[in-house]
Design an enzyme around this catalytic site. Structure first.
Site, PDB file in Angstrom:
ATOM      1  N   HIS A  80      11.098   0.040  -6.143  1.00 25.83           N
ATOM      2  CA  HIS A  80      11.302  -1.372  -5.827  1.00 25.83           C
ATOM      3  C   HIS A  80      10.620  -2.307  -6.825  1.00 25.83           C
ATOM      4  O   HIS A  80      10.807  -3.515  -6.770  1.00 25.83           O
ATOM      5  CB  HIS A  80      10.877  -1.671  -4.384  1.00 25.83           C
ATOM      6  CG  HIS A  80       9.412  -1.728  -4.149  1.00 25.83           C
ATOM      7  ND1 HIS A  80       8.698  -0.684  -3.598  1.00 25.83           N
ATOM      8  CD2 HIS A  80       8.509  -2.704  -4.354  1.00 25.83           C
ATOM      9  CE1 HIS A  80       7.422  -1.023  -3.485  1.00 25.83           C
ATOM     10  NE2 HIS A  80       7.293  -2.253  -3.938  1.00 25.83           N
ATOM     11  N   ASP A 125      11.668   5.763  -2.957  1.00 25.21           N
ATOM     12  CA  ASP A 125      10.978   4.666  -3.640  1.00 25.21           C
ATOM     13  C   ASP A 125      10.048   5.178  -4.745  1.00 25.21           C
ATOM     14  O   ASP A 125       8.824   5.116  -4.629  1.00 25.21           O
ATOM     15  CB  ASP A 125      10.207   3.831  -2.612  1.00 25.21           C
ATOM     16  CG  ASP A 125       9.785   2.475  -3.160  1.00 25.21           C
ATOM     17  OD1 ASP A 125      10.256   2.100  -4.256  1.00 25.21           O
ATOM     18  OD2 ASP A 125       8.986   1.795  -2.483  1.00 25.21           O
ATOM     19  N   GLN A 214      -0.078  -6.976  -1.361  1.00 26.37           N
ATOM     20  CA  GLN A 214       0.831  -7.480  -2.389  1.00 26.37           C
ATOM     21  C   GLN A 214       0.228  -7.301  -3.779  1.00 26.37           C
ATOM     22  O   GLN A 214      -0.918  -7.670  -4.014  1.00 26.37           O
ATOM     23  CB  GLN A 214       1.147  -8.957  -2.169  1.00 26.37           C
ATOM     24  CG  GLN A 214       2.232  -9.188  -1.135  1.00 26.37           C
ATOM     25  CD  GLN A 214       1.755  -8.852   0.249  1.00 26.37           C
ATOM     26  OE1 GLN A 214       0.617  -9.121   0.571  1.00 26.37           O
ATOM     27  NE2 GLN A 214       2.605  -8.256   1.050  1.00 26.37           N
ATOM     28  N   GLY A 215       1.017  -6.706  -4.676  1.00 24.52           N
ATOM     29  CA  GLY A 215       0.543  -6.468  -6.038  1.00 24.52           C
ATOM     30  C   GLY A 215       0.067  -5.051  -6.249  1.00 24.52           C
ATOM     31  O   GLY A 215      -0.196  -4.634  -7.369  1.00 24.52           O
ATOM     32  N   ASP A 216      -0.022  -4.267  -5.173  1.00 30.76           N
ATOM     33  CA  ASP A 216      -0.450  -2.870  -5.294  1.00 30.76           C
ATOM     34  C   ASP A 216       0.741  -1.924  -5.319  1.00 30.76           C
ATOM     35  O   ASP A 216       0.595  -0.724  -5.573  1.00 30.76           O
ATOM     36  CB  ASP A 216      -1.362  -2.486  -4.125  1.00 30.76           C
ATOM     37  CG  ASP A 216      -2.703  -3.172  -4.208  1.00 30.76           C
ATOM     38  OD1 ASP A 216      -3.159  -3.424  -5.334  1.00 30.76           O
ATOM     39  OD2 ASP A 216      -3.297  -3.465  -3.169  1.00 30.76           O
ATOM     40  N   SER A 217       1.914  -2.421  -5.023  1.00 34.73           N
ATOM     41  CA  SER A 217       3.106  -1.574  -4.996  1.00 34.73           C
ATOM     42  C   SER A 217       3.206  -0.726  -6.243  1.00 34.73           C
ATOM     43  O   SER A 217       2.914  -1.179  -7.350  1.00 34.73           O
ATOM     44  CB  SER A 217       4.373  -2.420  -4.910  1.00 34.73           C
ATOM     45  OG  SER A 217       4.531  -2.946  -3.627  1.00 34.73           O
TER      46      SER A 217
END
Length: 270
Positions: A80, A125, A214-217
């Protein structure tokens, strides 16, 4: 419910530029990731600052996601976080540092992206990013090829937000989270059947407080193997908010996709 733990498009890019320029030190962040093509992911909530060199395989990607150095020229991240499979020179990877502002940081541009062919926004993913040239002097992170390490206590790390809705971090944050079994994670009090048990793994505390954001994906979830070496068991994928009670982080289960990842890496020359 927000499935992916990422930042959105231009905002994510702007935050990454800020991180490379003039971010001020911040407390540990929680990890999350991008939704759709080219969107960014979360950081570690409830964590502490990692030491320089502690996790040499950690990678920060310019779209606002994390990743792990799979080989000298391949980064393993979340599907993603990237667009379709094909030539891609738009991504910058930052490696070798805890502080994104450090003058000793290593940077590489991408030249190709391989996104899991089964990815459609739900499951599958994972993705590989090929770098324009190899990175030397940094340890890579091997992946789990069996389920032997898919339980216990895991380490998470990232430059994502340190609280839900918070800012991206300048310094790499780390935390530990316990395994949550599939039945519990899919119970009505948690995700009510939304977790794909065969290919996703949950980790976190019932009380919340520690999580990726958020931002660790795309970043790795890892632990020690029998030889005391780090081994990657998960890829930050999604969650409901960050560090909420009864909402553990949900990670791509690397062991399930190990053969596919290895085959793709081989096809890319890594």
């Amino acid at each position: 419910m927000a499935r992916m733990r990422n930042l959105l498009g231009a905002a994510a890019a702007a935050l990454t530029v800020a991180a490379m320029g003039a971010l001020t030190p911040a407390a540990p962040a929680a990890a999350a990731g991008p939704t759709g093509d080219g969107v960014v992911s979360p950081s570690v909530v409830g964590g502490s600052q990692a030491a320089q060199g502690e996790f040499p395989f950690m990678v920060r990607l310019s779209m606002g996601c994390g990743g792990a150095l799979y080989s000298s020229d391949l980064v393993l991240t979340a599907a993603h976080c990237v667009g379709r499979t094909g030539t891609n020179t738009s991504i910058t990877a930052t490696l070798g540092v805890v502080d994104l502002n450090s003058s000793s940081r290593i940077t590489r541009s991408s030249n190709y992206v391989y996104r899991a062919p089964g990815y459609n926004g739900y499951g599958d993913d994972w993705a590989l990013i090929r770098l324009s040239s190899p990175v030397t002097g940094l340890s890579t992170l091997k992946i789990a090829t069996t389920t032997a390490y898919d339980s216990g206590t895991f380490t998470i790390a990232g430059w994502g937000a340190n609280r839900e809705g918070g800012a991206q971090q300048r310094y790499l944050l780390k935390a530990t989270v316990p395994f949550v079994d599939d039945a519990t994670c899919n119970s009505r009090s948690m995700y009510n059947g939304q977790v794909i048990a065969a290919e996703e793994i949950c980790a976190g505390y019932t009380a919340g407080g520690v999580d990726t954001c958020q931002g660790d994906s795309g970043g790795p979830m890892f632990r020690r193997d029998a030889a005391n070496a780090w081994i990657q068991v998960g890829i930050v994928s999604w969650g409901d908010g960050c560090a909420r009670p009864n909402k553990p982080g949900v990670y791509t289960q690397v062991s399930y996709f190990a053969s596919a990842i290895q085959s793709a890496a081989s096809s890319l020359g890594g």
